[in-house]
Design a protein around this motif. Structure first.
Motif, short mmCIF file in Angstrom:
data_model
loop_
_atom_site.label_atom_id
_atom_site.label_comp_id
_atom_site.label_asym_id
_atom_site.label_seq_id
_atom_site.Cartn_x
_atom_site.Cartn_y
_atom_site.Cartn_z
N ASP A 364 0.86 -1.18 0.00
CA ASP A 364 0.00 0.00 0.00
C ASP A 364 0.89 1.23 0.00
N VAL A 365 0.52 2.22 -0.79
CA VAL A 365 1.32 3.44 -0.93
C VAL A 365 0.48 4.64 -0.53
N THR A 366 1.03 5.46 0.34
CA THR A 366 0.37 6.71 0.76
C THR A 366 1.32 7.86 0.50
N LYS A 367 0.86 8.83 -0.27
CA LYS A 367 1.69 10.00 -0.56
C LYS A 367 1.68 10.96 0.62
N ASP A 368 2.86 11.54 0.90
CA ASP A 368 2.96 12.52 1.97
C ASP A 368 2.09 13.74 1.64
N ARG A 369 1.54 14.35 2.69
CA ARG A 369 0.63 15.47 2.48
C ARG A 369 1.30 16.67 1.82
N GLY A 370 2.63 16.79 1.96
CA GLY A 370 3.33 17.87 1.27
C GLY A 370 3.35 17.62 -0.23
N ILE A 389 3.53 -5.90 3.62
CA ILE A 389 3.20 -7.02 4.51
C ILE A 389 3.71 -8.31 3.88
N ASN A 390 4.48 -9.05 4.65
CA ASN A 390 4.91 -10.39 4.24
C ASN A 390 3.81 -11.36 4.67
N LYS A 391 3.00 -11.83 3.72
CA LYS A 391 1.89 -12.72 4.04
C LYS A 391 2.28 -14.19 4.11
N THR A 392 3.53 -14.49 3.83
CA THR A 392 3.97 -15.87 3.91
C THR A 392 4.35 -16.21 5.35
N GLN A 393 4.68 -17.48 5.56
CA GLN A 393 5.09 -17.92 6.89
C GLN A 393 6.59 -18.23 6.93
N GLN A 394 7.33 -17.56 6.02
CA GLN A 394 8.78 -17.64 6.02
C GLN A 394 9.36 -16.23 5.89
N ALA A 395 10.58 -16.07 6.37
CA ALA A 395 11.27 -14.79 6.19
C ALA A 395 11.57 -14.61 4.70
N ARG A 396 11.36 -13.40 4.17
CA ARG A 396 11.54 -13.16 2.74
C ARG A 396 12.37 -11.90 2.52
N ARG A 397 13.08 -11.86 1.38
CA ARG A 397 13.81 -10.67 0.93
C ARG A 397 13.05 -10.06 -0.25
N LEU A 418 11.84 -9.10 5.54
CA LEU A 418 10.71 -9.15 6.47
C LEU A 418 10.57 -10.55 7.04
N GLU A 419 10.29 -10.62 8.34
CA GLU A 419 10.04 -11.89 9.00
C GLU A 419 8.62 -12.37 8.64
N PRO A 420 8.29 -13.64 8.93
CA PRO A 420 6.94 -14.13 8.61
C PRO A 420 5.85 -13.27 9.25
N GLY A 421 4.93 -12.79 8.42
CA GLY A 421 3.83 -11.98 8.92
C GLY A 421 4.20 -10.57 9.32
N GLU A 422 5.44 -10.17 9.08
CA GLU A 422 5.88 -8.83 9.52
C GLU A 422 5.29 -7.74 8.62
N ILE A 423 4.99 -6.61 9.24
CA ILE A 423 4.48 -5.44 8.52
C ILE A 423 5.48 -4.31 8.73
N ILE A 424 5.86 -3.66 7.65
CA ILE A 424 6.79 -2.54 7.76
C ILE A 424 6.19 -1.30 7.14
N ASP A 425 6.39 -0.18 7.78
CA ASP A 425 5.93 1.12 7.27
C ASP A 425 7.18 1.90 6.89
N LEU A 426 7.46 1.97 5.58
CA LEU A 426 8.75 2.46 5.10
C LEU A 426 8.60 3.79 4.36
#
Length: 470
Positions: A364-370, A389-397, A418-426
């Protein structure tokens, strides 16, 4: 064996058969014990359902519970599959498929779901078994109801309700164990460290089981369940339903075994009312198909037992269709049934395809308000936040990129783990390189690709904003 079969079948009950209509009279329904094919099928089905319900919660899959609806983490584990909020459409589709499956089986064989697999019916049969174990069979329970309170009656009632409560608490614990890891939940209860909210829901579902299966019983099927109200609309003349063969059974009446009852104008029905006594909803199937009938086949088993004792052919009460009762052929393949079967096949195929084709990484992509800014190299930049979101049950690159970047470049690191099920906000920035002419608003497509499995990828669009005079 007594000469008069009804007296033997009633086991010298003081209740006259003609007055055994408990559902219509509004009194308590006390079912008697019986044996037969459909009872065995029901016991086998109920045993399997109980094993699935109580056993699945204790299964592990790797380092977690095999089936767990993690509401706090907003992800649901079903063995090797993880369902995310973005996949809720699949759960909705599964519910629709189950509904059409229920419609199909109803058109084909009436309310067999109600009689054999509905949780209300299954738990009611279990509670009836607890009654028999603690208070005795039907006649003993009737006498116990009429008897004054005593130490013996109190002991029997206490034992019955103790079993009811034990089953209810186990049900509440197991149900909540699908939403909170059941091993931790059990330990919290054992050490009296359970949270107030969790304790409330365990007790809530325990109370629901105790009240519905112990006290309301047939009232749930008759007055509360919407299925009983519209199921008759789905029947047709070829639907298999529990029916009484009135042409063969009438006129009813007792007789001696081996008597020439036809000469007396009697049919095969000896009016023993055993079919009424075994019915969990207390109806008399000889009055025809009724709203209260759940299609459990108890009356079929009971009547066949009586027919065997009388050396009459079985099937006075049986699963059959309206056409068959009228001497016509039952059509198994008919437009309504074929239509439901076709819809089921199409929906199941689409569901399997969607489950297999669903992306195992979410972007998902959200543009900055600026709107935009100028960096140290004099380039126009836009800032975005990528939720991956890594939806798998293994660590992925994963590798990040801009599909068809053109004059745009993605700044910073292009690889994440990302680890299994990990969510990152980058947070990332995209720069407009060079002085090429672009419009004030350009479309971009962000992409994320699994570096070890090219089949796993996701992409989504966003917008790049730049000054109008560029």
């Amino acid at each position: 064996m007594s000469d008069v079969i009804p007296a033997k079948i009633l086991e010298n009950s003081s209740v006259h058969p003609a007055r055994l209509t408990p559902a219509q009279a509004g009194g308590a329904i006390h079912t008697r014990s019986f044996t037969g094919l459909y009872r065995n099928l029901r016991l086998a089905g109920a045993g399997l359902l109980f094993l699935l319900f109580f056993g699945t919660a204790w299964l592990d899959w790797g380092d977690r519970q095999a089936v767990l609806w993690d509401l706090a983490g907003r992800k649901f584990y079903i063995f090797g599959t993880t369902i995310w909020p973005q996949d809720f459409i699949l759960l909705s589709a599964l519910l629709i498929i189950c509904a059409f499956g229920l419609f199909f089986i109803t058109v084909f064989a009436g309310r067999v779901w109600c009689g054999y697999a509905c949780p209300q019916s299954v738990f009611t049969w279990v509670f009836m078994w607890a009654e028999k174990v603690t208070e005795g069979d039907r006649n003993q329970r009737i006498k116990l109801d009429a008897a004054p309170w005593s130490a013996g009656k109190l002991l029997k009632r206490g034992a019955k309700h103790g079993l009811w409560l034990a089953v209810s608490l186990a049900t509440g614990l197991t149900f909540i164990g699908y939403f909170t890891p059941i091993r931790d939940l059990t330990l919290d209860i054992a050490t009296l460290q359970i949270g107030a909210t969790t304790a409330f829901w365990v007790l809530f579902f325990a109370a629901a089981t105790y009240i519905n299966a112990g006290w309301l019983r047939e009232k749930v099927c008759r007055d509360m369940c919407p299925y009983s109200r519209f199921q008759s609309v789905m029947f047709d003349a070829d639907t298999l339903i529990v029916s009484y063969d009135s042409a063969r059974g009438e006129s009813r009446g007792p007789r001696k075994k081996g008597a020439a009852y036809r000469d007396e104008g009697l049919g095969d029905c000896i009016d023993c009312t055993v079919c009424v006594q075994v019915c969990p909803t207390g109806i008399d199937i000889r009055d025809g198909l009724q709203l209260d009938c759940i299609g459990c086949g108890a009356c079929v088993d009971a009547c066949n037992t009586v027919m065997d004792k009388m050396n009459y052919p079985r099937g006075l009460v049986r699963y059959t269709s309206e056409h068959a009762m009228a001497g016509q052929a039952t059509r198994l393949l008919r437009p309504r049934l074929v239509g439901y079967a076709a819809m089921l096949a199409i929906m199941l195929g689409a569901f399997v395809w969607a489950l297999d084709a669903r992306p195992l990484v979410s972007l998902d992509v959200t543009k900055d308000r600026g709107l935009f800014r100028e960096n140290s190299q004099g380039q126009i930049e836009n800032i975005y936040r990528l939720k991956i979101i890594n939806k798998t049950q293994q660590a992925r690159r994963y590798g990040l990129s801009l599909a068809g970047a053109g004059p745009f470049s993605l700044q910073g690191a292009h690889e994440i783990r990302l680890e299994p099920g990990e969510i990152i906000d980058l947070p990332v920035s995209v720069a407009l390189a060079g002085q090429g002419k672009v419009s004030s608003s350009e479309s971009l497509r962000f992409a994320v690709n699994d570096l070890d499995d090219p089949s796993i990828s996701a992409s989504t669009r966003s917008t790049f904003v730049s000054p109008i005079n560029r």
